[in-house]
Motif scaffolding. Structure first.
Motif, PDB file in Angstrom:
ATOM      1  N   VAL C 144      57.188 -62.649  73.733  1.00 51.53           N
ATOM      2  CA  VAL C 144      57.836 -62.118  72.534  1.00 51.53           C
ATOM      3  C   VAL C 144      59.314 -61.816  72.814  1.00 51.53           C
ATOM      4  O   VAL C 144      60.189 -62.115  72.002  1.00 51.53           O
ATOM      5  CB  VAL C 144      57.096 -60.857  72.024  1.00 51.53           C
ATOM      6  CG1 VAL C 144      57.838 -60.223  70.867  1.00 51.53           C
ATOM      7  CG2 VAL C 144      55.670 -61.202  71.620  1.00 51.53           C
ATOM      8  N   LYS C 148      62.608 -63.303  70.876  1.00 52.27           N
ATOM      9  CA  LYS C 148      63.675 -62.449  70.320  1.00 52.27           C
ATOM     10  C   LYS C 148      65.026 -62.848  70.892  1.00 52.27           C
ATOM     11  O   LYS C 148      66.023 -62.924  70.169  1.00 52.27           O
ATOM     12  CB  LYS C 148      63.399 -60.974  70.653  1.00 52.27           C
ATOM     13  CG  LYS C 148      62.314 -60.364  69.789  1.00 52.27           C
ATOM     14  CD  LYS C 148      62.242 -58.860  69.950  1.00 52.27           C
ATOM     15  CE  LYS C 148      61.753 -58.449  71.314  1.00 52.27           C
ATOM     16  NZ  LYS C 148      61.363 -57.029  71.393  1.00 52.27           N
ATOM     17  N   ALA C 151      66.302 -65.888  69.338  1.00 47.74           N
ATOM     18  CA  ALA C 151      66.765 -65.575  67.987  1.00 47.74           C
ATOM     19  C   ALA C 151      68.135 -64.911  68.027  1.00 47.74           C
ATOM     20  O   ALA C 151      68.989 -65.149  67.174  1.00 47.74           O
ATOM     21  CB  ALA C 151      65.748 -64.682  67.286  1.00 47.74           C
ATOM     22  N   LEU C 152      68.340 -64.076  69.025  1.00 50.81           N
ATOM     23  CA  LEU C 152      69.629 -63.364  69.139  1.00 50.81           C
ATOM     24  C   LEU C 152      70.692 -64.234  69.804  1.00 50.81           C
ATOM     25  O   LEU C 152      71.870 -63.894  69.785  1.00 50.81           O
ATOM     26  CB  LEU C 152      69.446 -62.101  69.991  1.00 50.81           C
ATOM     27  CG  LEU C 152      68.727 -60.929  69.354  1.00 50.81           C
ATOM     28  CD1 LEU C 152      68.377 -59.902  70.417  1.00 50.81           C
ATOM     29  CD2 LEU C 152      69.572 -60.291  68.270  1.00 50.81           C
TER      30      LEU C 152
END
Lengths: 428, 340, 251
Positions: C144, C148, C151-152
């Motif tokens: 996870v 993230k 995505a960042l």
């Protein structure tokens, strides 16, 4: 005119499989459930490994049901080494296996299979329409995963399991406090039972031999006698005398057949059919509201059987915890020696057979593993042949949808392809 | 300085009294070792312990802590996370106390560390003096960090004879706790008994450390190569060192990507990543360089050569999986320094 | 910020890495705010062709078909993650590289003529890999975290240091010092010292730590009484093909 239909990558099953169907007029000329999961030769890589690594390696046969492959291997290794584990270890292993079945059943039923019946491509879309049902499923899965973690340390490929027991075992207090999670999961299962029972299951029956373990006073998971709806009743040591593997010339896999009869079905439905009396009261109550009457030979009823097993096994887990006497030495000492043994357990998908030979220092000289999906693959094909008869004139898309749904009802765990073959595709 | 004579039963009373204002931590058994752990009372503790796996620094300079929470909205909102709870650490050995005093100094230099200091402020430390070396790994005597604490504690205990302790008060906080308990005051004879124990205890140490003149250490001495061959660079020595304070700070972002936490984690100079910079550059790529860095830091590098930051607790030796021994390395280095 | 379009692929493996992803359980619904599943056969009928912002690939490459597939997936993916040991090192599958292929096949099949598998390779033998997420299986929360981070647009923070760090911070007694053949000192952290916390030696399922001192550990194991054969088995389990262990794993 013949049409050839291919369902590439059957989705929402664990692993890679395709289905090829050749239809001529209103006849199904040929039907092949083709596994193109790359072979992993687990049995071969076991040869030459020390006895204490066997369950760690067989765990990696399958990430969905690692627990069953660990326990089956551990039992076989312990038998070969002449080790008997104490009762509290046996109970803790049952709890561990129950965790494995809860997790696997919840994953299959709520995340992978239900979208078939609600008409969604996946649980993602289904969650928008039925958030409560999906959440219930996730909570049951959480309870299963949590139970594995409590005893085994990790839900995928548990770590505390060793030949002779565990490296450490949870305290009775920790087990007690997990009961709340189990009770909650059961509540969820009961709450969604109407939803599951009312699903529009296809009306289809094909009488075939159903096979499962059986124990007189408990729901069989890690041990029992092998029984079938055709009267088989043998011990695990006799299993290979009655059920043999064949590598069929054209086929995609080693099929298993009962001597003198043929293919058979394994998994939740045969288990419920053959152990109906051992379902818990609440599970029986749910069963009584189902349109299926057990013994039942509609393969789609496996989904209801999964729900009944979820309820029964939560009840059994709670009873084991309430029964106490789960503390004691975490393991017994094991000395390697020459020997051979086999073991048979109930994986979430059905009978799981492991057999090994060891040399005098405890290194593996021979390994043979027959996971459930391999064993009843032929039965899936036969079911499909029969089931699709009524739909040959439907659109290809519809035939594909219906076939996938039936294949999925078996919850085939194709990763378990300890020995699936790959064959060249016969061109139509 | 106030001093009392107390029995084992009095100590139980002391802890009961302390429980009204503090959460109590003390040495408890874990397998064949000891750890500082939360306890209900004296009975949970093992006062005759050699050393805990992690030193009491874990209560003040936490292995993992959330420094703040942040939210990304229109701007940048932060919420500091500093909720120090009052704790009593019972049974701290003098070496570990001296280590805490060094950490106090470090964290209150020019930039004060409010997280560390607030936890220290709320804490009460009860020292348990050692009547001698606990085992072959102890070497506090040669570094003057034990076996008897000379100050810096809130309360200090010395077992004068089986079940009878001298209780010395070292701070107003300690005073506040014991004043209600009406323990009998210590007489001269008791103080003398302590002095005798101290004189005796100092001579029970077989292991000695002499780090003088080792800053700067001979960088090309073969001992570094030899030890590096064994070393796993696993960081154990520095993680269990009661004076190692190096840490790392990073952010963890939540699933919404709109909020997160800033984390401080205990680091170790033995780890490859510690000296890694942008684009994969690394100042101490070689194992030897990392090992040498840590040891010279302990010899006194961290204190600019003025004092050693080793307190002789013996953890880095007894817990090293490779069997590396800082005192042995020092003595090999000393040979060269002596004849240089 | 738009959602990440992800593809999850399975090569030669057990599906355990995908199961570890699904272990998010109830958090799955939150995770779906961050990702669009374009391709994930186990979960969805949607079989999107990408391009993927993020491809998570489980399994090693062991058939001629898989070689083509991984190249195809690479060409359609912005960030490609090797998910788990099979993808990162070849994993348990690679044990068979040390045996003759005929012998392996004959041990399993009576009639192995139709078997078409090749030497087991990690993904990066054939394509560039952007992120390695080792573990058998990788920890759920780490997967996870990586999603993230992608995505960042930041590089993920994955430990390279050994298990001993997490083990010491858990205040475990050192199993190696107690005379058990733990692999912790040469194995990458990230599991939270899961096994030693439960009294089990580290079996090495996260693969080699950075710059591991295997030679020193082998000396320890010999002192403990491990046979050379057992030593080879240990190093040849999850990451025998890694450059770090290759020297000792018996080729």
């Amino acid at each position: 005119m013949s049409k050839r239909l291919e369902v590439p990558y059957i989705s929402r099953v664990e692993g890679k499989g395709t289905l090829e169907i050749t239809i001529k007029g209103s006849e199904i000329e040929e039907l092949k459930l083709r596994i193109f999961e790359a072979p992993r030769f687990i049995e071969a890589i076991l040869v030459g490994r020390p006895y204490y690594e066997v369950h760690e390696i067989t765990s990696r046969i399958c990430g969905i049901c690692p627990v069953t492959h660990q326990i089956t291997a551990l039992r076989a290794v312990e038998k070969a080494m002449g080790v008997k584990v104490p009762e509290h270890i046996r109970k803790l292993r049952k709890l561990l296996a129950i965790g494995g079945i809860l997790s696997s059943h919840a994953l299959h039923l709520f995340l992978l299979a239900l979208p078939d019946y609600t008409g969604h491509p996946s649980v993602v879309e289904m969650a928008k329409a039925y958030p409560g049902v999906v959440k219930a499923g996730l909570r049951i899965k959480e309870a299963g995963d949590g139970l594995i973690e409590l005893i085994g340390g990790r839900s995928v490929h548990p770590v505390s399991t060793v030949v002779g027991g565990f490296t450490s075992i949870p305290t009775q207090r920790k087990l007690e406090s997990f009961k709340a999670t189990l009770l909650k999961a059961k509540e969820e299962a009961l709450k969604v039972s109407d939803f599951v029972l009312d699903l529009d299951f296809p009306d289809f029956e094909r009488k075939c031999e159903h096979m499962a373990l059986h124990k007189p006073n408990e729901y069989p998971v890690n041990e029992g006698r092998v029984v079938s709806t055709e009267g088989l009743d043998v011990s695990e040591d006799e299993y290979r005398k009655y059920v043999y593997e064949v590598q069929v010339g054209y086929s995609t896999a080693k099929h298993s057949l009962v001597k003198g009869r043929g293919s058979f079905m394994l998994g939740p439905l045969p288990r419920v059919n053959l152990n109906y009396g051992n379902l818990s009261d609440d599970a029986k109550e749910v069963a009584s509201r189902s349109k299926f009457k057990f013994p039942c030979f509609n393969p789609f009823a496996a989904n209801v059987a999964r729900l009944l097993e979820i309820i029964t096994l939560i009840d059994e887990a709670i009873a084991i915890i309430d029964g106490g006497e789960l503390e004691g030495p975490s393991r017994v000492k094991v000395e390697p020696k020459e020997g051979e043994a086999c073991a048979l357990t109930e994986a979430p998908r059905g009978l799981n057979f492991h057999s090994y030979k060891f040399d005098e220092r405890g290194f593996v000289t021979y390994a043979s593993i027959a996971p459930p999906t391999c064993q009843h693959l032929r039965n899936i094909e036969l079911d499909l042949m029969e089931y699709l008869k009524g739909y040959v004139h439907e659109s290809e898309k519809e035939i594909a949808r219906r076939s996938e749904m039936l294949v999925r009802a078996y919850d085939p765990c194709i990763s378990c392809s300890a020995h699936f073959l790959e064959v060249k595709v016969k061109k139509g | 300085m106030k001093a009392f004579v107390v029995s084992y039963g009095d100590l139980a009373k002391l802890i009961d009294e302390a429980k009204k204002s503090y959460t109590i931590y003390g040495p408890v058994r874990k397998g064949g070792s000891y750890v500082f752990s939360r306890v209900d009372g004296l009975g949970d503790m093992e006062l005759n312990y050699n050393r805990t796996i992690l030193p009491p620094k874990k209560f003040f300079h936490l292995p993992y802590e959330v420094l703040m929470k942040f939210k990304l909205r229109d701007g940048f909102e932060i919420e500091a996370e500093a909720k120090a709870e009052p704790i009593m650490v019972f049974g701290v050995h003098p070496c570990d106390l001296n280590a805490i005093l060094r950490l106090d100094e470090f964290f209150s230099r020019k930039f004060e560390d409010p997280y560390y200091l607030s936890r220290r402020e709320k804490s009460l430390i009860v020292v348990l003096n050692c009547r001698g070396a606990k085992d072959e790994y102890c070497f506090c005597a040669s570094l003057n960090t034990g076996p008897i604490a000379e100050g810096g504690y809130d309360l200090a205990l010395t077992e004068l004879e089986a079940g009878l302790f001298l209780l010395e008060v070292g701070s107003p906080k300690g005073d506040e706790l014991v004043e209600k308990l009406n323990f009998p005051k210590a007489e001269v004879e008791h103080l003398e008994a302590k002095e005798r124990i101290k004189a005796y205890a100092k001579n029970t140490f077989h292991r000695r450390a002499d780090f003088e003149g080792l800053v700067p250490a001979p960088l090309d001495h073969p001992v570094w190569e030899e030890e590096a061959k064994k070393c796993f660079s696993c960081g154990t020595c520095s993680l269990v060192c009661p004076t190692c304070y190096c840490y790392d700070i990073y952010d963890e972002v939540g699933l919404s990507l709109k909020e997160g936490i800033r984390v401080r984690r205990l680091d170790s100079c033995q780890l490859y990543e510690y000296s890694e910079v942008a684009l994969g550059g690394n100042f101490r790529r070689e194992r030897k360089a990392r090992l040498r860095h840590w040891m010279t830091c302990k010899f006194g590098g961290a204190g600019g050569g003025r004092y050693s930051s080793c307190v002789g607790c013996g953890r880095c030796i007894s817990l090293c999986p490779a069997g590396i021994d800082i005192t042995e390395v020092a003595s090999k280095l000393k040979e060269v320094v002596k004849y240089a | 910020m738009g959602k990440l379009r992800i593809g999850v692929f399975k090569f030669t493996s057990c599906s355990g890495c995908q199961l570890s992803m699904l272990r998010v359980n109830e958090q799955l619904l939150n995770l779906l705010n961050l990702i669009d599943i374009d391709y994930w056969v186990m979960v969805s009928d949607v079989k999107g062709k990408g391009p993927y912002d993020l491809a998570l690939v489980e399994g090693s490459v062991s058939t001629p078909e898989e070689i083509g597939e991984i190249k195809e997936i690479r060409s359609r993916s912005r960030i490609l993650v090797a998910l788990g040991d099979c993808a990162t090192y070849g994993g348990l599958n690679s044990i068979r590289n040390y045996m003759s292929q005929r012998e392996v096949e004959k041990l399993v099949y009576e009639n192995p003529t139709s078997i078409r598998s090749t030497t087991v390779r990690p993904l990066d033998y054939y394509v560039d890999v952007d992120i390695y997420l080792s573990g058998c299986p990788p920890d759920t929360s780490t997967i996870v975290e990586v999603i993230k981070d992608v995505a960042l647009g930041v590089p993920p923070r994955l430990p390279k240091y050994p298990v001993c760090v997490e083990c010491k911070l858990s205040e475990n007694e050192c199993l190696l010092i107690k005379g058990e053949p733990c692999m912790g000192p040469v194995i990458k952290a990230g599991c939270g010292a899961l096994c030693p916390n439960l009294g089990r030696i580290c079996e090495g399922c996260y693969g080699p730590a950075v710059d591991p001192n295997a030679e020193s550990l082998l000396d320890k194991w010999r002192e403990i009484g491990l046979s050379e054969r057992e030593i080879v088995c240990k190093l040849r389990k999850y990451a025998g093909l890694s450059k770090e262990f290759k020297r000792w794993s018996g080729l």
